[in-house]
Design a protein around this motif. Structure first.
Motif, PDB file in Angstrom:
ATOM      1  N   GLY A   6     -14.876   8.034   8.601  1.00  0.00           N
ATOM      2  CA  GLY A   6     -15.097   6.596   8.546  1.00  0.00           C
ATOM      3  C   GLY A   6     -13.894   5.920   7.929  1.00  0.00           C
ATOM      4  N   PRO A   7     -13.669   4.662   8.281  1.00  0.00           N
ATOM      5  CA  PRO A   7     -12.455   3.970   7.838  1.00  0.00           C
ATOM      6  C   PRO A   7     -12.227   3.961   6.322  1.00  0.00           C
ATOM      7  CG  PRO A   7     -13.536   2.714   9.545  1.00  0.00           C
ATOM      8  CD  PRO A   7     -14.467   3.836   9.186  1.00  0.00           C
ATOM      9  N   ALA A   8     -13.234   3.638   5.547  1.00  0.00           N
ATOM     10  CA  ALA A   8     -13.051   3.553   4.095  1.00  0.00           C
ATOM     11  C   ALA A   8     -12.757   4.927   3.505  1.00  0.00           C
ATOM     12  CB  ALA A   8     -14.280   2.945   3.436  1.00  0.00           C
ATOM     13  N   TYR A   9     -13.504   5.931   3.903  1.00  0.00           N
ATOM     14  CA  TYR A   9     -13.308   7.286   3.394  1.00  0.00           C
ATOM     15  C   TYR A   9     -11.939   7.828   3.798  1.00  0.00           C
ATOM     16  CZ  TYR A   9     -14.381  12.136   2.183  1.00  0.00           C
ATOM     17  OH  TYR A   9     -14.360  13.394   1.653  1.00  0.00           O
ATOM     18  N   ASP A  10     -11.586   7.633   5.061  1.00  0.00           N
ATOM     19  CA  ASP A  10     -10.313   8.133   5.576  1.00  0.00           C
ATOM     20  C   ASP A  10      -9.131   7.441   4.891  1.00  0.00           C
ATOM     21  OD1 ASP A  10     -11.925   9.633   7.203  1.00  0.00           O
ATOM     22  OD2 ASP A  10     -11.413   8.535   9.041  1.00  0.00           O
ATOM     23  N   ALA A  11      -9.232   6.128   4.676  1.00  0.00           N
ATOM     24  CA  ALA A  11      -8.163   5.401   3.991  1.00  0.00           C
ATOM     25  C   ALA A  11      -7.993   5.909   2.569  1.00  0.00           C
ATOM     26  CB  ALA A  11      -8.458   3.916   4.005  1.00  0.00           C
ATOM     27  N   ALA A  12      -9.096   6.163   1.884  1.00  0.00           N
ATOM     28  CA  ALA A  12      -9.010   6.679   0.518  1.00  0.00           C
ATOM     29  C   ALA A  12      -8.387   8.074   0.511  1.00  0.00           C
ATOM     30  CB  ALA A  12     -10.396   6.701  -0.114  1.00  0.00           C
ATOM     31  N   ALA A  13      -8.736   8.908   1.471  1.00  0.00           N
ATOM     32  CA  ALA A  13      -8.178  10.248   1.547  1.00  0.00           C
ATOM     33  C   ALA A  13      -6.691  10.208   1.837  1.00  0.00           C
ATOM     34  CB  ALA A  13      -8.896  11.059   2.627  1.00  0.00           C
ATOM     35  N   ALA A  14      -6.261   9.316   2.707  1.00  0.00           N
ATOM     36  CA  ALA A  14      -4.843   9.207   3.048  1.00  0.00           C
ATOM     37  C   ALA A  14      -4.048   8.610   1.899  1.00  0.00           C
ATOM     38  CB  ALA A  14      -4.678   8.343   4.300  1.00  0.00           C
ATOM     39  N   ASP A  15      -4.682   7.792   1.081  1.00  0.00           N
ATOM     40  CA  ASP A  15      -3.997   7.130  -0.023  1.00  0.00           C
ATOM     41  C   ASP A  15      -3.828   8.042  -1.226  1.00  0.00           C
ATOM     42  OD1 ASP A  15      -2.749   4.842  -1.115  1.00  0.00           O
ATOM     43  OD2 ASP A  15      -4.579   4.397  -2.253  1.00  0.00           O
ATOM     44  N   SER A  16      -4.562   9.132  -1.275  1.00  0.00           N
ATOM     45  CA  SER A  16      -4.487  10.007  -2.464  1.00  0.00           C
ATOM     46  C   SER A  16      -3.359  10.994  -2.394  1.00  0.00           C
ATOM     47  CB  SER A  16      -5.789  10.750  -2.651  1.00  0.00           C
ATOM     48  OG  SER A  16      -6.111  11.532  -1.527  1.00  0.00           O
ATOM     49  N   MET A  53       4.635   7.359   5.721  1.00  0.00           N
ATOM     50  CA  MET A  53       3.476   8.211   5.822  1.00  0.00           C
ATOM     51  C   MET A  53       3.026   8.211   7.278  1.00  0.00           C
ATOM     52  SD  MET A  53      -0.378   7.908   4.184  1.00  0.00           S
ATOM     53  CE  MET A  53       0.202   7.593   2.574  1.00  0.00           C
ATOM     54  N   PHE A  54       2.750   9.386   7.792  1.00  0.00           N
ATOM     55  CA  PHE A  54       2.207   9.530   9.135  1.00  0.00           C
ATOM     56  C   PHE A  54       0.790  10.064   9.021  1.00  0.00           C
ATOM     57  CE2 PHE A  54       6.762  10.051   9.838  1.00  0.00           C
ATOM     58  CZ  PHE A  54       6.949   9.188  10.895  1.00  0.00           C
ATOM     59  N   VAL A  55      -0.144   9.456   9.722  1.00  0.00           N
ATOM     60  CA  VAL A  55      -1.527   9.915   9.725  1.00  0.00           C
ATOM     61  C   VAL A  55      -1.925  10.170  11.166  1.00  0.00           C
ATOM     62  CG1 VAL A  55      -3.918   9.374   9.123  1.00  0.00           C
ATOM     63  CG2 VAL A  55      -2.060   8.562   7.664  1.00  0.00           C
TER      64      VAL A  55
END
Length: 46
Positions: free
Chosen positions: A36-46, A1-3
């Motif tokens: 924000g880190p938590a929101y962005d991580a959740a978005a990338a994980d979905s 995965m690339f972000v």
């Protein structure tokens, strides 16, 4: 995965993605909302 990082979008990976897909790899490039880190991580994980 690339972000992608700040101030760019997923298209910044287009060249790399084309090469990897051409070699048969499955590539996932999620959008990074930069909220924000938590929101962005959740978005990338979905």
């Amino acid at each position: 995965m690339f972000v992608h990082g700040a101030f760019v979008d997923p298209t910044s990976w287009d060249g790399v993605v084309a090469d990897l897909r051409g070699r048969g790899y499955t590539v996932v490039i999620p959008d990074n909302p930069l909220r924000g880190p938590a929101y962005d991580a959740a978005a990338a994980d979905s």
